[in-house]
Design a protein around this motif. Structure first.
Motif, PDB file in Angstrom:
ATOM      1  N   SER A  44     -57.073 -56.513  10.050  1.00 28.88           N
ATOM      2  CA  SER A  44     -58.220 -55.683  10.432  1.00 28.88           C
ATOM      3  C   SER A  44     -58.172 -54.313   9.760  1.00 28.88           C
ATOM      4  N   PHE A  87     -56.091 -50.028  16.046  1.00 33.75           N
ATOM      5  CA  PHE A  87     -57.445 -49.758  16.515  1.00 33.75           C
ATOM      6  C   PHE A  87     -57.411 -48.417  17.262  1.00 33.75           C
ATOM      7  N   HIS A 116     -62.022 -49.696  14.070  1.00 33.85           N
ATOM      8  CA  HIS A 116     -62.715 -50.203  15.250  1.00 33.85           C
ATOM      9  C   HIS A 116     -63.010 -49.077  16.239  1.00 33.85           C
ATOM     10  N   THR A 117     -63.531 -47.978  15.708  1.00 31.20           N
ATOM     11  CA  THR A 117     -63.942 -46.890  16.586  1.00 31.20           C
ATOM     12  C   THR A 117     -65.451 -46.966  16.762  1.00 31.20           C
ATOM     13  N   VAL A 121     -68.392 -51.437  17.298  1.00 27.59           N
ATOM     14  CA  VAL A 121     -67.374 -52.496  17.393  1.00 27.59           C
ATOM     15  C   VAL A 121     -68.020 -53.791  17.896  1.00 27.59           C
ATOM     16  N   ASP A 124     -66.538 -57.240  21.319  1.00 29.81           N
ATOM     17  CA  ASP A 124     -65.276 -57.055  22.047  1.00 29.81           C
ATOM     18  C   ASP A 124     -65.465 -56.193  23.292  1.00 29.81           C
ATOM     19  N   HIS A 128     -62.584 -51.999  23.671  1.00 30.18           N
ATOM     20  CA  HIS A 128     -62.239 -51.869  22.256  1.00 30.18           C
ATOM     21  C   HIS A 128     -63.055 -50.799  21.535  1.00 30.18           C
ATOM     22  N   GLN A 129     -63.961 -50.140  22.236  1.00 31.10           N
ATOM     23  CA  GLN A 129     -64.838 -49.162  21.591  1.00 31.10           C
ATOM     24  C   GLN A 129     -64.305 -47.756  21.842  1.00 31.10           C
ATOM     25  N   ARG A 174     -65.593 -50.823  12.244  1.00 32.68           N
ATOM     26  CA  ARG A 174     -65.376 -52.246  12.000  1.00 32.68           C
ATOM     27  C   ARG A 174     -66.498 -52.862  11.171  1.00 32.68           C
ATOM     28  N   GLN A 175     -67.722 -52.418  11.441  1.00 31.84           N
ATOM     29  CA  GLN A 175     -68.913 -53.090  10.923  1.00 31.84           C
ATOM     30  C   GLN A 175     -69.200 -52.740   9.470  1.00 31.84           C
ATOM     31  N   SER A 296     -73.630 -55.186  17.324  1.00 31.33           N
ATOM     32  CA  SER A 296     -73.577 -53.804  16.886  1.00 31.33           C
ATOM     33  C   SER A 296     -74.955 -53.118  16.923  1.00 31.33           C
TER      34      SER A 296
END
Ligand SMILES: Cc1ncc(C[n+]2csc(CCOP(=O)(O)OP(=O)(O)O)c2C)c(N)n1
Ligand SMILES: [Mg+2]
Lengths: 321, 280
Positions: A44, A87, A116-117, A121, A124, A128-129, A174-175, A296
Motif C-alpha cells: 500500500s 497508514f 490512506h489519509t 479512503v 474501509d 481507516h480515515q 489512497r485514491q 470515495s
C-alpha cells in the motif's frame, strides 16, 4: 505557474502514495543512508521497488508501529535517514508519544510517511480515515508537515524531506487523483505555490482539495469572480508571508482540506491571519465527526469536499467582505 | 443458555452457509477481507449457535457472554453470523461497505446490534476484554469474555501488555482465541515478523494454553467447553485455521488477506462449497 496543459481535460490519474514510491526509489539511488521501514503495509505504501533494489535497507517491522517509530529514531541517531511508513491512522495516530518525545524532542532526523489519509479512503470506513493527523502533527515542536497536492508533487516532497534535517510528516491519499503539476512546477518546503491569480478571493488548499479549488476558480471566473488559488502543501512551517500578501490583495480567504476543520490547515491559516491581516474567512473541512464507509466520490460529496462547495463558500464570503 | 443449541451437523451446515454469505457480501462490496473471515467461520458458528449465552432479541442483555472482535477487518464473518443468529435481517448483508450501511468496512458498535466494540486498529481488543472481565468480576457476574484475535496482532506490544494484565488479575472469566492462520498482509507471519513460540509466550505470561484445529467443529466445541471449566488463570486457545478455508484457490494464500472475489471467483467458490451459485 507551470501546470499540465491537460489540467482540466484529461489529466493522468494517480494516487499520491505512488509518487512516494517513486520518490523513495530516487532517494535510494542517490543516498545509501536512506532506509525504509513499514508495518506490514509495504504494498500500500508502494515500497516494492525500493525493497527489491535495496532489501538490506528495508526493515519489515510487522504490525508494531510504536516499535517501528523508535527503531527509526535509533537509525536516525546513528546517521541514517529513515522513512517510517504506515497508514495515517496507525502512524502517526497510534505512535504519538514516540513521535513527541523520541522523534521531536530528540530532533531526530526521522521522516514519517503516511498513506490512506482523509475521507477518500472510502469503503474501509471511519477507522481507516485519518482526519486528525495534520492537527496532531503540526502542534508538535520541531515537526514539519507536508501534504502534497498530486503524485508528482509527492515525489518532490519526499526527496525534499530527505534533504532537510529533522522530523517531517508527509501525508498521502489512497485514491487515484489528477496529476497536474509537472517536472517544472516549483516545489520548496515552506513556500506556498500560487497556482492562479485573482483579486476577489483567495482559496488556500492542500492535498486533493487543491484540484477542487482550481475547478472552483474556473467556475467562479465564468461568473466574473476571480479567485487566487494557493497550494499550501507545507502546513508547517506555514508560509505566513504569502498568506498575508494574498489576504491584503483579495480581502477574503476560503480554505479547503480533507481533514477536521478543528486544528487543520485552515486553522493554521487563521492563526496567521488573525494576528496580522484579519480578513473574513470560511473554512472547509470535516465538521467534528468521524467518517464512514462509501465510495470515495460519495463521501467527498457528502462531506462537502467538492469544487461546488468551495464555490458556495466563496459566494458566502463575498457577502462578508 | 445458548438460544440455538445446534448439533454438530447443523453447525457444520451453518458454517458453510456463513462462508457463502461472506463470499457474496464481499463480491457485492467489491472490496474487503476474504481469507480471515473464511478461516474463522467455524469458530464463529460454534460460539453463536452452541456455546454463547446470548440473546439476539435483547443484544444488550446484561448477562450475555461478550465476544470482543479485536481484528475488526474480519467483520464479514461477524456480520453474517449475527444476521443468521437473528440480530438483524439477512438482507442487510448485501449492504456491506456501502454508503449509508450499518455494515461498516470495520465494525461500528454505535451502528449495529451485537457489536461489543468498534474495532480495526490491531492489538486493542485484548485490553478491552481485560476491562470487561474486571467489570464482570466486580459485579459478581458469571458471564465470560471471549477475546477473538489474530496472529498478526500478536506483533503489537499492546497485546502483550494486555496478556500481562489478564494474568496479574488471574482473569479466569477471559478466554482469548487466537486465529493462528499464519498469514498477514505482506506474507507469512514467520517470514514477515516471527511470533513463535506463541504457546510458550502465553505460558510464560501465566496463561493456560490450549490448541485446536479451528476448522474442526467437534474439536472446537470440545476444547472451548473444557476451557470454560478452568479456574485460576486466563485461557488462550490457539486456533490453527486455514485462511480462505473452503475455497481451494484461496486457502493459505496471504494474497487473499484483503481482496474481494470477483463474480467468477464467487461462483467457483460457491460451487466448491456446494452452495447455490447466486450472487447478491
Ligand atoms: C494497528 C494496526 N496496524 C496495521 C493495521 C493494518 N492491517 C490490517 S489487517 C493487517 C494484517 C494483520 O495480520 P492478521 O490480522 O493476522 O491478518 P489475517 O490473518 O486476517 O490475514 C494489518 C497490518 C491495522 N489494522 N492495525
Ligand atoms: Mg493472520
Amino acid at each position: 505557474m507551470k501546470l499540465a496543459p491537460n489540467l482540466f481535460t484529461n489529466p493522468e490519474m494517480k494516487a499520491t502514495r505512488a509518487g512516494f514510491g517513486e520518490g523513495m526509489t530516487a532517494l535510494g539511488e542517490a543516498d545509501e543512508n536512506i532506509v525504509a521501514l513499514c508495518a506490514d503495509l509495504s504494498g500500500s505504501l508502494k515500497l516494492g521497488d525500493f525493497i527489491s533494489k535495496w532489501p538490506d535497507r528495508f526493515f519489515q517491522s510487522g504490525v508494531a508501529e510504536q516499535n517501528m517509530v523508535n527503531m527509526a529514531v535509533g537509525l536516525a541517531l546513528s546517521g541514517k535517514i529513515p522513512f517510517a511508513t504506515s497508514f495515517g491512522v496507525f502512524m502517526p495516530m497510534r505512535t504519538l508519544d514516540q513521535i513527541r518525545i523520541s522523534v521531536c524532542y530528540n530532533n531526530a532526523n526521522v521522516k514519517l510517511a503516511a498513506s490512506h489519509t482523509g475521507i477518500s479512503v472510502g469503503p474501509d470506513g471511519a477507522t481507516h480515515q485519518a482526519l486528525e493527523d495534520i492537527a496532531v502533527m503540526r502542534v508538535l515542536p520541531k515537526m514539519k508537515v507536508i501534504v502534497p497536492a498530486d503524485a508528482n508533487e509527492t515525489k518532490k516532497a519526499t526527496i525534499s524531506a530527505a534533504k532537510i534535517s529533522g522530523p517531517v510528516y508527509l501525508r498521502f491519499g489512497r485514491q487515484n487523483a489528477p496529476v497536474y503539476t509537472t517536472e517544472d512546477t516549483p516545489f520548496e518546503i515552506g513556500k506556498i505555490n500560487r497556482l492562479r491569480d485573482g483579486k476577489d478571493v483567495a482559496i488556500v488548499a492542500c492535498g486533493v482539495m487543491v484540484y477542487e479549488s482550481l475547478l472552483a476558480a474556473e467556475e467562479l471566473s465564468k461568473n466574473g469572480i476571480e479567485a487566487s488559488v494557493l497550494n499550501c502543501h507545507t502546513i508547517k512551517p506555514i508560509d505566513a508571508e504569502t498568506l498575508i500578501e494574498v489576504a491584503k490583495e483579495c480581502g477574503a480567504v476560503v480554505t479547503a482540506e480533507e481533514h477536521q476543520k478543528i486544528g487543520g490547515m485552515g486553522s493554521a491559516v487563521a492563526e496567521v491571519l488573525v494576528e496580522s491581516e484579519n480578513v473574513p474567512m470560511e473554512l472547509i473541512g470535516i465538521e467534528d465527526r468521524f467518517g464512514e464507509s462509501g465510495e470515495s466520490g460519495e463521501l467527498m460529496e457528502k462531506y462537502g469536499l467538492t469544487s461546488a462547495n468551495i464555490v458556495k463558500s466563496v459566494r458566502k464570503i463575498l457577502k462578508r467582505k | 443458555m445458548n438460544p440455538h443449541q445446534f448439533d454438530i451437523d447443523t453447525l457444520t451446515h451453518t458454517a458453510k452457509e456463513i462462508r457463502g454469505d461472506i463470499l457474496r457480501m464481499l463480491e457485492k462490496a467489491g472490496s474487503g477481507h476474504t481469507a480471515g473471515p473464511l478461516g474463522m467461520a467455524d469458530i464463529f458458528t460454534a460460539l453463536y449457535f452452541n456455546i454463547l449465552n446470548h440473546s439476539p432479541e435483547d443484544p444488550l442483555w446484561e448477562e450475555r457472554d461478550r465476544v470482543v472482535l479485536s481484528n475488526g477487518h474480519i467483520c464479514p464473518v461477524l456480520y453474517s453470523t449475527l444476521a443468521r443468529a437473528g440480530y438483524f435481517d439477512l438482507e442487510e448483508l448485501k449492504t456491506l461497505r456501502a454508503f449509508g450501511s450499518r455494515l461498516q468496512g470495520h465494525p461500528n458498535r454505535l451502528d449495529l446490534p451485537g457489536i461489543e466494540t468498534s474495532a480495526a486498529s490491531l492489538g486493542q481488543g485484548l485490553s478491552i476484554s481485560v476491562g470487561m472481565a474486571l467489570a464482570a468480576r466486580l459485579d459478581d457476574e458469571d458471564h465470560k469474555i471471549y477475546a477473538l484475535m489474530s496472529d498478526g496482532e500478536l506483533q503489537e506490544g499492546s497485546s502483550w501488555e494486555a496478556a500481562n494484565a489478564a494474568s496479574k488479575w488471574q482473569l479466569d472469566n477471559l478466554i482469548a482465541i487466537v486465529d493462528r492462520n499464519n498469514i498477514q498482509i505482506d506474507g507469512q507471519t514467520e517470514d514477515i515478523f516471527p511470533i513463535e513460540p506463541v504457546r510458550d509466550k502465553f505460558e510464560a505470561f501465566n496463561w493456560t494454553v490450549l490448541e485446536i484445529n479451528g476448522n474442526d467443529m467437534a474439536h472446537i466445541l470440545q476444547v472451548i467447553e473444557s476451557a470454560l471449566e478452568m479456574k485460576g488463570q486466563p485461557v488462550c486457545i490457539i486456533a490453527h485455521t486455514t485462511p480462505g478455508k473452503g475455497v481451494s484457490f484461496m486457502e493459505d494464500k496471504h494474497e487473499w488477506h484483503g481482496i474481494a472475489p470477483n463474480r467468477m471467483e464467487l461462483m467457483e467458490g460457491l460451487a466448491e462449497l456446494g452452495l447455490e451459485e447466486v450472487a447478491y
